[in-house]
Design a protein around this motif. Sequence first.
Motif, mmCIF file in Angstrom:
data_model
loop_
_atom_site.group_PDB
_atom_site.id
_atom_site.type_symbol
_atom_site.label_atom_id
_atom_site.label_comp_id
_atom_site.label_asym_id
_atom_site.label_seq_id
_atom_site.Cartn_x
_atom_site.Cartn_y
_atom_site.Cartn_z
ATOM 1 N N THR A 20 11.986 6.057 4.010
ATOM 2 C CA THR A 20 11.001 7.129 3.820
ATOM 3 C C THR A 20 10.303 7.418 5.128
ATOM 4 O O THR A 20 9.967 6.491 5.870
ATOM 5 C CB THR A 20 9.934 6.682 2.792
ATOM 6 O OG1 THR A 20 10.564 6.574 1.525
ATOM 7 C CG2 THR A 20 8.796 7.678 2.671
ATOM 8 N N THR A 32 -0.901 6.357 1.676
ATOM 9 C CA THR A 32 0.452 6.303 1.106
ATOM 10 C C THR A 32 1.227 5.149 1.744
ATOM 11 O O THR A 32 1.889 4.364 1.053
ATOM 12 C CB THR A 32 1.195 7.639 1.357
ATOM 13 O OG1 THR A 32 0.346 8.717 0.986
ATOM 14 C CG2 THR A 32 2.490 7.718 0.576
ATOM 15 N N LEU A 36 2.919 1.899 -0.020
ATOM 16 C CA LEU A 36 4.381 1.732 0.086
ATOM 17 C C LEU A 36 4.700 0.339 0.631
ATOM 18 O O LEU A 36 5.618 -0.338 0.153
ATOM 19 C CB LEU A 36 4.977 2.797 1.018
ATOM 20 C CG LEU A 36 5.287 4.150 0.384
ATOM 21 C CD1 LEU A 36 5.689 5.163 1.453
ATOM 22 C CD2 LEU A 36 6.406 4.031 -0.665
ATOM 23 N N SER A 194 13.483 10.174 1.419
ATOM 24 C CA SER A 194 12.344 11.017 1.040
ATOM 25 C C SER A 194 11.425 11.261 2.232
ATOM 26 O O SER A 194 11.422 10.497 3.201
ATOM 27 C CB SER A 194 11.560 10.354 -0.097
ATOM 28 O OG SER A 194 11.295 9.011 0.229
ATOM 29 N N VAL A 196 7.297 12.341 3.043
ATOM 30 C CA VAL A 196 5.934 12.600 2.555
ATOM 31 C C VAL A 196 5.225 13.451 3.604
ATOM 32 O O VAL A 196 5.060 13.019 4.749
ATOM 33 C CB VAL A 196 5.142 11.289 2.326
ATOM 34 C CG1 VAL A 196 3.724 11.604 1.839
ATOM 35 C CG2 VAL A 196 5.865 10.379 1.340
ATOM 36 N N LYS A 352 4.733 14.997 -6.011
ATOM 37 C CA LYS A 352 6.028 15.694 -6.087
ATOM 38 C C LYS A 352 5.864 17.181 -5.818
ATOM 39 O O LYS A 352 4.982 17.823 -6.392
ATOM 40 C CB LYS A 352 6.643 15.519 -7.475
ATOM 41 C CG LYS A 352 7.176 14.141 -7.694
ATOM 42 C CD LYS A 352 7.916 14.046 -9.007
ATOM 43 C CE LYS A 352 8.388 12.614 -9.188
ATOM 44 N NZ LYS A 352 8.771 12.316 -10.548
ATOM 45 N N PHE A 359 7.635 15.126 -0.777
ATOM 46 C CA PHE A 359 6.348 14.831 -1.408
ATOM 47 C C PHE A 359 5.248 15.352 -0.484
ATOM 48 O O PHE A 359 5.456 15.469 0.722
ATOM 49 C CB PHE A 359 6.192 13.314 -1.598
ATOM 50 C CG PHE A 359 7.238 12.734 -2.525
ATOM 51 C CD1 PHE A 359 6.942 12.472 -3.847
ATOM 52 C CD2 PHE A 359 8.529 12.488 -2.073
ATOM 53 C CE1 PHE A 359 7.903 11.965 -4.714
ATOM 54 C CE2 PHE A 359 9.502 11.985 -2.925
ATOM 55 C CZ PHE A 359 9.191 11.720 -4.250
ATOM 56 N N THR A 390 1.288 8.566 -4.909
ATOM 57 C CA THR A 390 2.510 9.101 -4.297
ATOM 58 C C THR A 390 3.450 7.959 -3.899
ATOM 59 O O THR A 390 4.674 8.069 -4.028
ATOM 60 C CB THR A 390 2.140 9.980 -3.078
ATOM 61 O OG1 THR A 390 1.385 11.085 -3.560
ATOM 62 C CG2 THR A 390 3.370 10.495 -2.346
ATOM 63 N N VAL A 394 7.397 7.826 -4.774
ATOM 64 C CA VAL A 394 8.413 7.692 -3.720
ATOM 65 C C VAL A 394 9.292 6.476 -4.033
ATOM 66 O O VAL A 394 10.523 6.520 -3.926
ATOM 67 C CB VAL A 394 7.736 7.538 -2.333
ATOM 68 C CG1 VAL A 394 8.733 7.075 -1.275
ATOM 69 C CG2 VAL A 394 7.092 8.861 -1.908
ATOM 70 N N TYR A 397 11.663 7.351 -6.798
ATOM 71 C CA TYR A 397 12.635 8.356 -6.327
ATOM 72 C C TYR A 397 13.697 7.691 -5.452
ATOM 73 O O TYR A 397 14.901 7.900 -5.637
ATOM 74 C CB TYR A 397 11.904 9.460 -5.543
ATOM 75 C CG TYR A 397 12.836 10.538 -5.044
ATOM 76 C CD1 TYR A 397 13.206 11.584 -5.876
ATOM 77 C CD2 TYR A 397 13.380 10.483 -3.759
ATOM 78 C CE1 TYR A 397 14.095 12.558 -5.441
ATOM 79 C CE2 TYR A 397 14.265 11.451 -3.315
ATOM 80 C CZ TYR A 397 14.616 12.488 -4.163
ATOM 81 O OH TYR A 397 15.495 13.449 -3.734
ATOM 82 N N ASN A 398 13.231 6.870 -4.512
ATOM 83 C CA ASN A 398 14.168 6.230 -3.576
ATOM 84 C C ASN A 398 15.188 5.347 -4.285
ATOM 85 O O ASN A 398 16.328 5.213 -3.842
ATOM 86 C CB ASN A 398 13.398 5.356 -2.572
ATOM 87 C CG ASN A 398 12.750 6.190 -1.472
ATOM 88 O OD1 ASN A 398 12.806 7.411 -1.509
ATOM 89 N ND2 ASN A 398 12.127 5.535 -0.513
#
Length: 523
Positions: A20, A32, A36, A194, A196, A352, A359, A390, A394, A397-398
Motif C-alpha cells: 500500500t 492511517t 496499518l 492500494s 490512500v 473507499k 482510498f 481506512t 485497506v 481489500y489487500n
Amino acid sequence: MKRYLTDFDTRNLPVITVDTVIAGAGIAGLSTAAQLINLGIKPLIITKKQPSVSNSFLAQGGIAAAIGKDDDPQSHYRDTLRAGRGLCIEKNVRILVEEGLERVIDLIRYGVPFDRDEQGRVLLTKEGGHSTRRVLHVKDKTGTAIGSVLYSKVKDKTDFLTNFYLEEILTVDGEYAGIIISDGTQKILIKSKSLVIATGGYSPIYLRNTSAYKISGDTIGAAFRAGCILEDLEFVQFHPTALYIEGQPAYLITEAIRGEGAVLIDEKGNRFVDEMKPRDEVARAIFKKYSSGHKVFLDLRPLKEKGISIKDRFPTVYSLLEKFNLADKDLIPVSPAAHYSIGGIKATANGKTSVEGIFSVGESSCTGIHGANRLASNSLLECVTFGYKTAYSVYTYNMYKQIKEIKIRSESAGKDILNREKRREYLIKLKKTMWDLVGLERTEESLHKALSIVEQMEGELLRYKNNRYLIDLLYLSKGIILSAKNRKESRGTHYRTDYPEEREDYKKHTKIYNDFKIKLEVD
Ligand SMILES: Cc1cc2nc3c(=O)[nH]c(=O)nc-3n(C[C@H](O)[C@H](O)[C@H](O)COP(=O)(O)OP(=O)(O)OC[C@H]3O[C@@H](n4cnc5c(N)ncnc54)[C@H](O)[C@@H]3O)c2cc1C
C-alpha cells in the motif's frame, strides 16, 4: 479531459513494489499509517515536503470530542448537523462523534500533551457552533502536538519518500494499479495493491488562504482523471479571522481566541456580529463590512481583562503578532481567507472511493460529515477517526488483491516547455480568478466569467509539455465553478447573492462524474 498528462512509459521506469502506498503525511496519512502498521502492513508514505509542512501541523485551535463531564456525543452530533445545514451524511457524523471520542482517548494514551488544569483534568475550549466547551487543545499548537506524536509512532516502522509529488494515478481495467511520482528530476513507478490519498484540501486554489506552503489539491484533479467521483466542491470554508496586512500572507488567528472572549469590532469600535456564530456567517459579516468601506479588528481587550495571557495561552498567535510589531496592540486587523475545503474525493467513512483500490481520507476526501459547513475542530477528528477506519478497509481489500501488471505509455500533447515565471503567472491568475469570482459571494455572472477564464487557460496550456500540475488545478477549479453554478441557492459556506435563500429541492449532494457530468443526488 485527458486521462494522463505527463510523458511516461511504465516499462522504462524504475519500480518500487509495496502493498500500500499513502500519498500525504498530514494527520490523515499518519493516522492511517499508524493503524496499518498495527495491522501488520508497512505502507510506503510519499509526501511533497516533510510532515511538518502540512495544514495538520498548522492546526491551532484543537480537536473536538465530547469528553467533558456535561457533554455527550449526541450533543456533538446535533451541533455538527446544525452547522451542516441539512447536508451532513448522518451515519458518518454518528461514527465521527462516537468512534472519534475513542480515537481522541487513544491520542491521550499515546501521549499527546493536551492542556490540563491543576487536578490533571483535560481543559476544553469553546468554538463557534459548539453548544459547549468541547475542544481539546495543546495551547495553540494542537496540530503539531498530535502530528508529532503520530509521526514518532510510525517513522521507524515504515518508509517515507519525501520531496516527491504524486503525478499520475494508473488504472488497469478501471481498477487502481499504481502511481507515478516525481521529485522534478526522476520519475518512479510505484506498484501497489492500494493507494490512500491523504493529500489535504484545495483552499490554496484561492489567492487569500491560510494554508501551508505548497499544499494545493492537485491530487484531487489527478484522482478525477483516474475516475474518482468528486463531491460537494462548491463548499469552501472561509475563516473569518486571518491577519490582514497588505501584501502579507493570510496567517490564521485561531477561533479559540474568540472562544476565550476576543470580539470583532469595526474602526468605530462597534460590534456587528455574534462572534460565536458558525464561520460562514461571521466571515460574510466581515466581508460585508470591508465591501462597504469599513475596517475590522479583533479586539483582544476582553481576554486581557480576564487575565488570559496571549503569550502563554496562544503562543503561535503571539509570535505572529510579534513578527508584525503587533504584540503590544489590542486591536488586530483581520479579514476572511479560504481555509478549509469541505468537498473533495467522494469517499465512505472507510475511505473507499468510487474506484476500486483507491482510498481517500482527511481533507482530500468528502465523506459528508461537514455537510455544507464544517463545525470548528471537527477536521482533525475526521483525520484520526476515518484514518483509523481506512486502515481496516485497506487491510481487507489487500487480502484479496494481487499487484497488477502495468503496461501504459503516455505522451503529452504539448511540445513547448512552460518556464517557471510563466507557470507562476498562470497560477496567480487562477488563484485570483477563484478569489474574485468564486469566493465568499458568487453570482451566475461571476461564475460564468470564471468558467470562461479557466477554460481559456486550459486551452492555452495544452501546448506545453510540463503542464500537469496546472491542468490538474484547472480541472479542480472547473469542478468547483460548475458545482457552484449548478447550486442555485445559498447554503452553508456557498453563498449566491442572486439566490440568497436555501431551497428544499437543493438539499442534495453535488457529484461530478467523469468528463464533468454533474448531478445533484441524495446520498
Ligand atoms: C492554519 C490552519 C489551522 C487549522 N486549525 C484547525 C484546528 O484547530 N482544528 C481542526 O480540526 N482543523 C484545523 N484546520 C484544518 C486541519 O488542519 C486540516 O483539515 C487537516 O489537518 C487536514 O489534514 P490532512 O492530513 O488531510 O492534510 P494535510 O495536513 O494538509 O496534509 C497533506 C499532506 O499531503 C502531502 N501532499 C499534498 N499533495 C501531494 C502530492 N501531489 N504528492 C505527494 N504528497 C502530497 C503534503 O505534503 C502533506 O504531507 C486548520 C487548518 C489550517 C490551514
